[in-house]
Design an enzyme around this catalytic site. Structure first.
Site, PDB file in Angstrom:
ATOM      1  N   GLU A  35      16.560   3.332  -5.239  1.00  0.00           N
ATOM      2  CA  GLU A  35      14.848   3.823  -4.714  1.00  0.00           C
ATOM      3  C   GLU A  35      14.897   5.128  -5.897  1.00  0.00           C
ATOM      4  OE1 GLU A  35      11.571   4.040  -4.142  1.00  0.00           O
ATOM      5  OE2 GLU A  35      11.980   2.418  -3.087  1.00  0.00           O
ATOM      6  N   GLN A 117       6.003   3.291   9.102  1.00  0.00           N
ATOM      7  CA  GLN A 117       7.089   3.256   7.866  1.00  0.00           C
ATOM      8  C   GLN A 117       8.060   4.531   7.778  1.00  0.00           C
ATOM      9  OE1 GLN A 117       5.248   1.625   4.846  1.00  0.00           O
ATOM     10  NE2 GLN A 117       6.593   2.250   3.536  1.00  0.00           N
ATOM     11  N   TYR A 219     -14.274  -0.646  11.251  1.00  0.00           N
ATOM     12  CA  TYR A 219     -15.081  -0.279  10.420  1.00  0.00           C
ATOM     13  C   TYR A 219     -16.559   0.697  10.469  1.00  0.00           C
ATOM     14  CZ  TYR A 219     -12.368  -3.812   7.513  1.00  0.00           C
ATOM     15  OH  TYR A 219     -10.741  -4.141   7.652  1.00  0.00           O
ATOM     16  N   ASP A 304       6.565  -7.222  -1.506  1.00  0.00           N
ATOM     17  CA  ASP A 304       5.101  -6.935  -3.282  1.00  0.00           C
ATOM     18  C   ASP A 304       5.896  -7.108  -3.969  1.00  0.00           C
ATOM     19  OD1 ASP A 304       3.771  -6.248  -0.274  1.00  0.00           O
ATOM     20  OD2 ASP A 304       3.138  -4.380  -1.440  1.00  0.00           O
TER      21      ASP A 304
END
Length: 534
Positions: A35, A117, A219, A304
């Protein structure tokens, strides 16, 4: 130059790369994960873990470590849905845009979970090293070459060259994947859909204002020229605001000074004097792009790196973790010699169709939330529980899937059909309660509803002939596993004397309503197909 030999090299130590290494470790494969960042994530991104994701962690034996990170019960937040209001101060007048059904006790033994995360990455990193894997931060991929037996990767670790020889390489290095770029794999899709700025902040007054209302995302439309979403599924500080900005109108990332961010948050909150502490700002793009292939010989793309889509639906990290699990058991089987190389083709065949479907569904939700969906677009939206748990695989590794079977059916159909996730049923094993989902991780499993059917013996013969471990279970009152409700046949769409072959990832590889007298050859053929053997 230092040189290392490993079975699998994983580039990228986000949720996808770490999950891949953790799953491989549980299969006995010690991966090397590299990483470029100097540590695990410090921000609570990707905070919603789907029931299917939790099932994968459960099957691998570490769901309790992930579940322990949950700050209280996050499930009411998911039940709150997606809402919209003029300002957060007017949240009692909010309208519901989406009320997704994400799980259910009759569908899965697990439930959705909110967790940042930044917390679950640390647990996954510990699981990687705890199972014999290696994690190297501040390490970047520079180049690679591959041949008939492996991949040679040139890396840079803290500025020093490092060479790694691996049997296989997984590129889990994000939307701007170096791995994909070096492979020259193109992507198709709509491209960039919008630009946004993630603003992580603290605001005590907001805590009081919203304490009575749970939601996945809210929102606010009051801030001029933008639409701001607010969420905090991870259960603790900070809040996350994500206003949009428009480069085609001359707006840039640099416009988001701390003062500008505070102004946007205060306007959206309806509290012009509210105390706001800005903690971090991260620009990002919502895009819809899917790689044209997820496999290039011995190199694979996941997460991704393979597919990106707007965050609407929360499919991103979850879909990537599902990629990792699908690939991990197949790589482990090939490395162990219980499957052949052609099985790895099924990773691209299965996960690319799913990745494309997820990207399309995220795009539909994005249009609906931003008021850009006509009736035709809105009609394409499939319920979240189908997207997250009810998708179907089509590949040469699965026998009996109609060629025209949709990846996402209009209704949830977890009834034992080939290509779908095997149904969840609660079972009793000598006083121990477990789910059928708990049966699937290491080996292929054959289920039948009758001890006298002959299928356990047939499965044993097929497994020995092909060199593939197959565990057999009888789901019946007199069997080794007793269903708490209903019968094996009713749940799996076959008679009690029939059989269902389930892969290590809990997906049905084959089923039959017949007995071994007429279908044993079909079992052998299905098991051979499911392991890439002739």
């Amino acid at each position: 130059m230092q040189e290392i030999a490993v079975p699998v090299l994983i580039v990228g130590a986000g949720p996808v790369g770490l999950s891949a290494a953790a799953f491989l470790g549980r299969h006995g494969v010690k991966a090397l994960v590299v990483e470029r960042r100097d540590g695990t994530s410090t921000l609570p991104r990707a905070p919603g873990l789907q029931a299917r994701t939790m099932e994968l962690f459960r099957a691998a034996g570490f769901v309790s470590k992930i579940r322990a990170l949950e700050m209280g019960d996050s499930h009411p937040y998911f039940e709150g849905g997606i809402i919209q209001t003029r300002t957060f101060a007017e949240i009692d007048d909010a309208v519901t845009l989406e009320a997704p059904s994400l799980d259910g006790e009759h569908i899965s033994p697990e439930r959705v979970m909110g967790c940042g995360q930044d917390r679950y990455e640390r647990v996954l990193a510990g699981l990687v090293t705890g199972t014999g894997g290696t994690l190297k931060h501040s390490t970047s991929l520079v180049s690679f070459s591959q041949d008939a037996t492996g991949v040679t990767a040139e890396l840079e670790e803290n500025g020093q060259p490092l060479r790694v020889r691996a049997r296989y390489l997984i590129g889990a290095d994000g939307a701007n994947s170096t791995t994909r770029g070096l492979l020259g794999v193109e992507r198709t899709g709509m491209g960039t859909v919008f630009d946004a700025m993630s603003i992580y902040f603290r605001a005590p007054e907001l805590e009081t204002m919203l304490a009575h209302r749970k939601f996945i995302l809210c929102y606010a439309t009051a801030a001029p020229g933008t639409l701001m979403g607010l969420s905090r599924l991870h259960g603790c500080d900070p809040w996350l605001a994500a206003p949009l900005y428009f480069p085609d109108k001359g707006e840039t990332r640099a416009d988001f000074t701390d003062d500008r961010c505070r102004e946007i948050i205060r306007t959206a909150s309806g509290r012009p004097e509210m105390d706001v502490e800005i903690m971090a700002k991260v620009p990002w793009r919502g895009a819809q792009l899917v790689a044209e292939t997820f496999r290039a010989d011995r190199i694979f793309l996941a997460g991704d790196a393979a597919h990106v889509h707007p965050p609407a639906g929360g499919f991103g990290a979850n879909t990537g973790i599902h990629d990792a699990h699908n690939l991990a058991w197949k790589l482990a089987a090939v490395l162990a010699g219980t499957a052949e190389e052609p099985l790895l083709d099924s990773y691209d065949a299965e996960r690319r169709l799913v990745g494309d479907a997820m990207a399309s569904q995220a795009m539909v939700r994005n249009r609906i939330r931003h008021g850009h969906a006509d009736e035709e677009t809105a009609a394409k939206m499939v319920d979240d529980v189908i997207v997250t748990l009810g998708y179907r695989y089509r590949s040469a590794a699965i026998t009996g899937v109609p060629e025209d079977a949709p990846v996402l059916a209009p209704e949830l159909e977890l009834t034992g059909s080939p290509g779908t996730r095997a149904p969840h049923c609660w079972l009793d094993r000598d006083g121990e309660r477990l789910s059928t989902i708990d049966l699937y991780f290491d080996d292929f499993v054959l289920l039948t509803g009758s001890r006298d059917s002959g299928w356990l013996e047939a499965a044993d013969r097929a497994g020995k002939l092909l060199g593939v471990p197959v565990r057999g279970h009888v789901l019946a009152e007199g069997g080794d596993l007793r269903p708490e409700q209903g019968t094996f046949g009713a749940a799996h769409g076959v008679p009690e004397h029939g059989a269902v072959l389930v892969r290590p990832d809990a997906f049905v590889a084959w089923r039959t309503a017949d007995s071994p007298a007429t279908a044993e050859d079909a079992l052998r053929a299905a098991l051979a197909a499911a392991t890439g053997r002739p």
